[in-house]
Design an enzyme around this catalytic site. Sequence first.
Site, PDB file in Angstrom:
ATOM      1  N   GLU A 209       0.949  -0.868   0.256  1.00  0.00           N
ATOM      2  CA  GLU A 209       0.288   0.006   0.240  1.00  0.00           C
ATOM      3  C   GLU A 209       1.151   0.812   0.402  1.00  0.00           C
ATOM      4  O   GLU A 209       0.429   2.649   0.344  1.00  0.00           O
ATOM      5  CB  GLU A 209      -0.325   0.346   0.884  1.00  0.00           C
ATOM      6  CG  GLU A 209      -1.812  -1.234   1.182  1.00  0.00           C
ATOM      7  CD  GLU A 209      -3.334  -1.136   2.215  1.00  0.00           C
ATOM      8  OE1 GLU A 209      -3.150   0.056   2.647  1.00  0.00           O
ATOM      9  OE2 GLU A 209      -3.750  -2.114   2.210  1.00  0.00           O
ATOM     10  N   LYS A 339     -15.619  -1.884   3.499  1.00  0.00           N
ATOM     11  CA  LYS A 339     -15.243  -1.988   2.342  1.00  0.00           C
ATOM     12  C   LYS A 339     -16.128  -3.198   1.767  1.00  0.00           C
ATOM     13  O   LYS A 339     -16.544  -4.338   1.979  1.00  0.00           O
ATOM     14  CB  LYS A 339     -13.807  -3.564   2.586  1.00  0.00           C
ATOM     15  CG  LYS A 339     -13.015  -2.828   3.805  1.00  0.00           C
ATOM     16  CD  LYS A 339     -12.196  -3.791   3.609  1.00  0.00           C
ATOM     17  CE  LYS A 339     -10.259  -3.565   4.367  1.00  0.00           C
ATOM     18  NZ  LYS A 339      -9.451  -4.530   5.089  1.00  0.00           N
TER      19      LYS A 339
HETATM   20  C1  2PG Z   1      -6.810  -3.497   5.430  1.00  0.00           C
HETATM   21  C2  2PG Z   1      -6.675  -3.911   4.478  1.00  0.00           C
HETATM   22  C3  2PG Z   1      -6.469  -2.188   3.855  1.00  0.00           C
HETATM   23  P1  2PG Z   1      -5.923  -6.164   3.162  1.00  0.00           P
HETATM   24  O1  2PG Z   1      -6.736  -5.125   6.489  1.00  0.00           O
HETATM   25  O2  2PG Z   1      -8.039  -3.351   6.398  1.00  0.00           O
HETATM   26  O3  2PG Z   1      -5.436  -1.874   4.516  1.00  0.00           O
HETATM   27  O4  2PG Z   1      -5.694  -4.866   3.622  1.00  0.00           O
HETATM   28  O5  2PG Z   1      -6.762  -4.930   1.650  1.00  0.00           O
HETATM   29  O6  2PG Z   1      -5.627  -6.779   2.384  1.00  0.00           O
HETATM   30  O7  2PG Z   1      -7.442  -6.958   3.410  1.00  0.00           O
HETATM   31 MG    MG Z   2      -7.848  -4.579   8.354  1.00  0.00          MG
END
Ligand code: 2PG
Ligand code: MG
Length: 421
Positions: A209, A339
């Site tokens: 990231e 998300k």
């Molecule tokens: C998290 C995300 C974004 P990932 O853990 O919050 O940083 O990571 O998309 O790998 O789940």
């Molecule tokens: Mg996270």
Amino acid sequence: MFTIEKLTALEILDSRGRPTVRTTCQLKSGSAGSASVPSGASTGKAEALELRDGDPRRYRGLGCRRAVRTVNETLHRALAGRSFASQQALDQAMIGLDATPNKSALGANAILAVSLAFSRAAANQAGQPLYLHFAGLLGETRRALPRPTINLFSGGKHAGGQSPLQDILLVPASAKTMDEALSATFAVYQCAVELAARKYGMRALVADEGGLAPPFPHAQAMLDDAVEAIQRAGFVPGKDVALAVDAASSHFFSRGRYQLGEESLDSAGMIDRLEEWVVRYPIVSLEDGLSEDDWDHWPKLRERLAGRCLVVGDDLLCTNPNRIRRAVETRAADTLLLKVNQIGTLTEAMEACRLARAARWSVTISARSGETEDDWLADLAVGWRGDQIKIGSIMRSERLSKYNRLLAIEAETEWPLVDWP
Ligand code: 2PG
Ligand code: MG
């Protein structure tokens, strides 16, 4: 009314070079919209299923040709020619077609790509900027920009596991505008680059990231170094620039114990350690301090940190309304990490957002570690009035497309940053 004429999808690559899905939704009105879906690495067990081809000879099984075919054939056949009064109507139709609890029949990547592309097409048909269209979907009328929380140091699954904590993020606490927030971040980031070179002999190589990932001797060094970088940039830690931590601790939890580097802690020990850090460092937000399976201890963590630091659930909640209800009832957290690809449609993510708001939680709208150049996340975070937005660092173009979109929205609206909750 929005009448779908055609759905087409394409396999594209994300920021880790892994395949993902981009879909275009063509409406009868002549308007169209395209959207690409992101993908996580430190995923929660309760996330909706991302459909992958599983053919080890191609992209180590990660190909998305089946998901693309699902859009081009199954979803196109089922939805083209039909009129939908709303985003909800379209999403419900796809949820019905899939008919599994975790979208394992059609794949959350295929379904979400259509959900998002339809939203863009609908915004275009209405002649509205995407953030206002998103605001309208949720009935959100308050106007402000989300406060960015920006990745400085990376560890865990985003940086080859050189340190157990996944993300140390900067919170530009005193910034009133996006421009102030990003320029303060740049100053601290540059000091952190110098610090990494001086202390660890490391050139500015970045993790998934865009965070810096030097070989920290232990987890706490990430926090010490972050505070030092803030000070060297001329800011007062906690007042001008504070810290957020995503411990992502599901990924170092096994058989009831947290393996924090050399140390092995039980849940009570982990809570003590986290509280110690919150007292000692200017941490204002702590995500996944405990594991997604450690439901019994989350309420204790929240109680211990109440009023000092946001207690954010990511893997714990997976943007899943059922898990959020449970967490609200048990007082397990006070902030939702949202998300949309964890749940697979905009409509279900909206329900998650509403539940969090009804419980007076704050909401952080988050990117994934595998992202594309698509910038819809910025519009979503503005439209749904996220308290925070988490995109990653200010390096790497898949992150910058979202920051730059936020700057464009700021220039257009002149809305201030939302106050810290
Ligand atoms: C998290 C995300 C974004 P990932 O853990 O919050 O940083 O990571 O998309 O790998 O789940
Ligand atoms: Mg996270």
